[in-house]
Design a protein around this motif. Structure first.
Motif, PDB file in Angstrom:
ATOM      1  N   VAL A  30      80.004  21.142  34.397  1.00  0.00           N
ATOM      2  CA  VAL A  30      79.865  22.533  34.847  1.00  0.00           C
ATOM      3  C   VAL A  30      78.789  22.585  35.932  1.00  0.00           C
ATOM      4  CG1 VAL A  30      80.644  23.580  32.698  1.00  0.00           C
ATOM      5  CG2 VAL A  30      78.193  23.162  33.036  1.00  0.00           C
ATOM      6  N   HIS A  31      78.787  23.696  36.661  1.00  0.00           N
ATOM      7  CA  HIS A  31      77.863  23.832  37.768  1.00  0.00           C
ATOM      8  C   HIS A  31      76.479  24.222  37.246  1.00  0.00           C
ATOM      9  CE1 HIS A  31      77.049  24.565  42.026  1.00  0.00           C
ATOM     10  NE2 HIS A  31      76.227  25.469  41.571  1.00  0.00           N
ATOM     11  N   PRO A  32      75.454  23.395  37.545  1.00  0.00           N
ATOM     12  CA  PRO A  32      74.111  23.765  37.090  1.00  0.00           C
ATOM     13  C   PRO A  32      73.471  24.677  38.103  1.00  0.00           C
ATOM     14  CG  PRO A  32      74.065  21.579  38.091  1.00  0.00           C
ATOM     15  CD  PRO A  32      75.464  22.099  38.254  1.00  0.00           C
ATOM     16  N   PHE A  33      72.807  25.713  37.650  1.00  0.00           N
ATOM     17  CA  PHE A  33      72.036  26.441  38.635  1.00  0.00           C
ATOM     18  C   PHE A  33      70.622  26.723  38.207  1.00  0.00           C
ATOM     19  CE2 PHE A  33      70.251  29.051  41.621  1.00  0.00           C
ATOM     20  CZ  PHE A  33      70.528  28.294  42.744  1.00  0.00           C
ATOM     21  N   LEU A  34      69.701  26.083  38.904  1.00  0.00           N
ATOM     22  CA  LEU A  34      68.284  26.178  38.584  1.00  0.00           C
ATOM     23  C   LEU A  34      67.568  26.798  39.779  1.00  0.00           C
ATOM     24  CD1 LEU A  34      69.504  23.932  36.766  1.00  0.00           C
ATOM     25  CD2 LEU A  34      67.416  22.641  37.091  1.00  0.00           C
ATOM     26  N   PRO A  35      67.231  28.078  39.694  1.00  0.00           N
ATOM     27  CA  PRO A  35      66.495  28.679  40.813  1.00  0.00           C
ATOM     28  C   PRO A  35      65.217  27.877  41.073  1.00  0.00           C
ATOM     29  CG  PRO A  35      67.035  30.328  39.144  1.00  0.00           C
ATOM     30  CD  PRO A  35      67.386  29.002  38.569  1.00  0.00           C
ATOM     31  N   ALA A  85      68.328  42.321  42.529  1.00  0.00           N
ATOM     32  CA  ALA A  85      68.972  43.114  41.470  1.00  0.00           C
ATOM     33  C   ALA A  85      69.142  44.560  41.934  1.00  0.00           C
ATOM     34  CB  ALA A  85      68.143  43.053  40.186  1.00  0.00           C
ATOM     35  N   ALA A  86      68.170  45.071  42.719  1.00  0.00           N
ATOM     36  CA  ALA A  86      68.261  46.449  43.223  1.00  0.00           C
ATOM     37  C   ALA A  86      69.482  46.593  44.135  1.00  0.00           C
ATOM     38  CB  ALA A  86      66.986  46.815  43.984  1.00  0.00           C
ATOM     39  N   TRP A  87      69.741  45.590  44.956  1.00  0.00           N
ATOM     40  CA  TRP A  87      70.905  45.650  45.858  1.00  0.00           C
ATOM     41  C   TRP A  87      72.196  45.739  45.045  1.00  0.00           C
ATOM     42  CZ3 TRP A  87      75.290  42.697  46.862  1.00  0.00           C
ATOM     43  CH2 TRP A  87      75.958  43.002  48.048  1.00  0.00           C
ATOM     44  N   ARG A 121      70.493  38.329  49.504  1.00  0.00           N
ATOM     45  CA  ARG A 121      70.696  36.944  49.927  1.00  0.00           C
ATOM     46  C   ARG A 121      69.492  36.353  50.648  1.00  0.00           C
ATOM     47  NH1 ARG A 121      76.526  35.339  51.104  1.00  0.00           N
ATOM     48  NH2 ARG A 121      77.668  36.802  49.822  1.00  0.00           N
ATOM     49  N   ASP A 122      69.062  37.043  51.708  1.00  0.00           N
ATOM     50  CA  ASP A 122      68.023  36.443  52.544  1.00  0.00           C
ATOM     51  C   ASP A 122      66.648  37.009  52.196  1.00  0.00           C
ATOM     52  OD1 ASP A 122      69.928  34.997  53.942  1.00  0.00           O
ATOM     53  OD2 ASP A 122      70.409  36.767  55.149  1.00  0.00           O
ATOM     54  N   ALA A 131      67.817  36.089  40.053  1.00  0.00           N
ATOM     55  CA  ALA A 131      67.104  35.060  40.817  1.00  0.00           C
ATOM     56  C   ALA A 131      68.081  33.944  41.182  1.00  0.00           C
ATOM     57  CB  ALA A 131      65.937  34.515  40.001  1.00  0.00           C
ATOM     58  N   ALA A 132      69.017  33.646  40.274  1.00  0.00           N
ATOM     59  CA  ALA A 132      69.991  32.581  40.532  1.00  0.00           C
ATOM     60  C   ALA A 132      70.912  32.939  41.694  1.00  0.00           C
ATOM     61  CB  ALA A 132      70.814  32.306  39.274  1.00  0.00           C
ATOM     62  N   PHE A 133      71.350  34.198  41.753  1.00  0.00           N
ATOM     63  CA  PHE A 133      72.300  34.620  42.796  1.00  0.00           C
ATOM     64  C   PHE A 133      71.658  34.699  44.178  1.00  0.00           C
ATOM     65  CE2 PHE A 133      74.306  35.719  38.941  1.00  0.00           C
ATOM     66  CZ  PHE A 133      75.638  35.490  39.186  1.00  0.00           C
ATOM     67  N   LEU A 134      70.337  34.879  44.176  1.00  0.00           N
ATOM     68  CA  LEU A 134      69.624  34.907  45.462  1.00  0.00           C
ATOM     69  C   LEU A 134      69.838  33.606  46.211  1.00  0.00           C
ATOM     70  CD1 LEU A 134      65.967  36.146  45.087  1.00  0.00           C
ATOM     71  CD2 LEU A 134      67.573  36.718  46.886  1.00  0.00           C
ATOM     72  N   GLU A 135      69.759  32.519  45.469  1.00  0.00           N
ATOM     73  CA  GLU A 135      69.852  31.209  46.117  1.00  0.00           C
ATOM     74  C   GLU A 135      71.282  30.698  46.137  1.00  0.00           C
ATOM     75  OE1 GLU A 135      66.826  28.951  44.098  1.00  0.00           O
ATOM     76  OE2 GLU A 135      65.237  30.022  45.137  1.00  0.00           O
ATOM     77  N   GLU A 136      72.150  31.282  45.338  1.00  0.00           N
ATOM     78  CA  GLU A 136      73.550  30.851  45.329  1.00  0.00           C
ATOM     79  C   GLU A 136      74.454  32.067  45.126  1.00  0.00           C
ATOM     80  OE1 GLU A 136      76.181  27.171  43.739  1.00  0.00           O
ATOM     81  OE2 GLU A 136      74.052  27.139  44.069  1.00  0.00           O
ATOM     82  N   PRO A 137      74.654  32.879  46.194  1.00  0.00           N
ATOM     83  CA  PRO A 137      75.379  34.150  46.049  1.00  0.00           C
ATOM     84  C   PRO A 137      76.811  33.981  45.558  1.00  0.00           C
ATOM     85  CG  PRO A 137      74.332  33.986  48.213  1.00  0.00           C
ATOM     86  CD  PRO A 137      74.187  32.657  47.561  1.00  0.00           C
ATOM     87  N   GLU A 138      77.412  32.817  45.825  1.00  0.00           N
ATOM     88  CA  GLU A 138      78.820  32.651  45.453  1.00  0.00           C
ATOM     89  C   GLU A 138      78.993  32.014  44.083  1.00  0.00           C
ATOM     90  OE1 GLU A 138      80.512  34.207  47.426  1.00  0.00           O
ATOM     91  OE2 GLU A 138      79.327  34.184  49.268  1.00  0.00           O
ATOM     92  N   LEU A 139      77.953  31.984  43.301  1.00  0.00           N
ATOM     93  CA  LEU A 139      78.003  31.390  41.955  1.00  0.00           C
ATOM     94  C   LEU A 139      79.244  31.888  41.214  1.00  0.00           C
ATOM     95  CD1 LEU A 139      75.809  29.632  40.600  1.00  0.00           C
ATOM     96  CD2 LEU A 139      75.016  31.666  39.440  1.00  0.00           C
ATOM     97  N   GLU A 140      80.049  30.927  40.720  1.00  0.00           N
ATOM     98  CA  GLU A 140      81.315  31.322  40.089  1.00  0.00           C
ATOM     99  C   GLU A 140      81.088  31.773  38.646  1.00  0.00           C
ATOM    100  OE1 GLU A 140      85.745  29.513  40.000  1.00  0.00           O
ATOM    101  OE2 GLU A 140      84.158  28.174  40.672  1.00  0.00           O
ATOM    102  N   LEU A 141      81.703  32.893  38.268  1.00  0.00           N
ATOM    103  CA  LEU A 141      81.533  33.443  36.921  1.00  0.00           C
ATOM    104  C   LEU A 141      82.744  33.100  36.061  1.00  0.00           C
ATOM    105  CD1 LEU A 141      80.164  36.891  38.115  1.00  0.00           C
ATOM    106  CD2 LEU A 141      78.868  35.066  37.034  1.00  0.00           C
ATOM    107  N   PRO A 142      82.635  33.093  34.725  1.00  0.00           N
ATOM    108  CA  PRO A 142      81.433  33.423  33.944  1.00  0.00           C
ATOM    109  C   PRO A 142      80.423  32.273  33.913  1.00  0.00           C
ATOM    110  CG  PRO A 142      83.205  32.770  32.467  1.00  0.00           C
ATOM    111  CD  PRO A 142      83.771  32.739  33.859  1.00  0.00           C
ATOM    112  N   VAL A 143      79.165  32.648  33.707  1.00  0.00           N
ATOM    113  CA  VAL A 143      78.129  31.639  33.519  1.00  0.00           C
ATOM    114  C   VAL A 143      77.367  31.950  32.237  1.00  0.00           C
ATOM    115  CG1 VAL A 143      77.758  31.074  35.959  1.00  0.00           C
ATOM    116  CG2 VAL A 143      76.482  32.968  34.940  1.00  0.00           C
TER     117      VAL A 143
END
Ligand code: KG4
Ligand code: ZN
Length: 332
Positions: free
Chosen positions: A285-290, A305-307, A22-23, A118-130
């Motif tokens: 739908v929710h756009p996610f652009l890192p 990704a390692a985490w 996250r951080d 990279a997307a989840f780093l900036e938006e950890p709660e991103l709702e799936l599926p994407v």
């Protein structure tokens, strides 16, 4: 949990420290672009040698910027593939050595999965599926991400990757290397409708093809030597973006995805970002652009990704090697 990520799969030497995916405490990217520019592309042997020279100072800088002493890193993750084998080996060997010295887990990371994260780093709660459009120098893939670690490949390119097309067209137009940012910039002063370049394989559900488009650009410039280069750049870019966005929207609709994610270096493209944003809004739908720096190769996405890998699978064995042809692990 603080993870040191290391990325050396191509021509960026990168290290980052990220807490719990996250951080981002630090993210250092040392580009070798200047070393490769005069060859018009990445020279593998030069890349490997440069990684050897740059990696130690880059890791040191990442630790200092994160305000950490060595012994406060809880795991070390590194890209093990896909990529240039000599380049990968430098990062993988360094990561294993650090994990042994610090007595912390080593985590192998797939570069493609890192781009997705990279997307989840900036938006950890991103709702799936994407639906993820992964567009880089080596790959062009539409992926349905159903859950963490659960990917379905909807389609990919049958010839050139999108980034490769940008780089080849830019080289032909004399815009230098890397081509994507150069075309992106020049296209801003051109007319995207000036030349009707082909949009390939529109009827094929999710597969892409860009090599015909590249040939069409070359033929057009040969036949019209006085054509405005800005118009060529803008029209070429529009043709690429139209196809990418049309197929991504099709995938989102067919699979009932909650979001549309862009990933990979080409996701830094201004026109693609604008079109993807408009498409997501229009389709509800929710756009996610890192952010742009998270789209191109970096080590923060590797640490993230390692985490996730560590939570799911635990540490990787120290005999894990570099795999230049590593693929995304897909569900059946
Ligand atoms: O993800 P990445 O940094 O490395 C790979 O894993 O390949 O992607 C690099 C690719 C290159 O082909 C580069 O030209 C392209 O991403 N790229 C762009 C832009 N920035 C980088 N393509 C279009 N527009 C951009 N702004
Ligand atoms: Zn990449």
């Amino acid at each position: 949990m603080r993870i040191l990520g290391i990325e050396t799969s191509c021509d960026e030497t990168a290290a980052a420290v990220v807490t719990d995916a996250r951080d981002v405490l630090s993210s250092v990217v040392s580009s070798q672009v200047d070393l490769h520019a005069r060859y018009g592309g990445v020279v593998p042997e030069i890349a490997s040698r440069a990684h050897v020279e740059l990696l130690t100072p880059v890791v040191a800088q990442a630790l200092v910027e994160a305000g950490l002493d060595d012994d406060h890193v809880d795991a070390v993750g590194a890209t093990v593939g896909p990529g240039l084998v000599g380049a990968l080996l430098v990062g993988v060997s360094a990561a294993k050595a650090l994990s042994l010295v610090w007595d912390v887990p080593f985590v192998a990371v797939n570069h493609l999965e890192a781009h997705l994260y990279a997307a989840f780093l900036e938006e950890p709660e991103l709702e799936l599926p994407v639906v993820v459009l992964l567009v880089s120098g080596g790959h062009t893939m539409l992926v349905l991400m159903e859950d963490h670690g659960r990917y379905r490949l909807l389609g990919s390119t049958i010839d050139d990757a999108a980034g490769e097309a940008f780089d080849k067209v830019a080289r032909y137009l004399g815009l230098g290397y890397p081509g994507g940012p150069a075309i992106d910039h020049l296209a801003m002063s051109g007319d995207p409708e000036a030349i009707a370049f082909p949009r390939a394989m529109l009827d094929d559900e999710y597969r892409f093809s860009f090599s015909g488009l590249k040939t069409a650009v070359v033929n057009h410039v040969r036949r019209n030597p006085d054509v405005s280069t800005a118009d060529v750049a803008a029209s070429f870019q529009q043709a690429v973006v139209d196809v990418l966005v049309l197929k991504t929207r099709r995938a989102v609709a067919e699979h009932g995805a909650k979001g549309l994610v862009l990933a990979g270096g080409v996701a830094a493209n201004s026109q693609l970002r604008e079109a993807a944003l408009d498409a997501a809004m229009a389709d509800g739908v929710h756009p996610f652009l890192p952010s742009r720096s998270m789209c191109t190769d970096n080590a923060a996405m590797v640490a993230a990704a390692a985490w996730w890998n560590l939570q799911r699978y635990g540490p990787s064995p120290l005999d894990t090697g570099a795999d230049p042809n590593l693929r995304l692990t897909l569900v059946d």
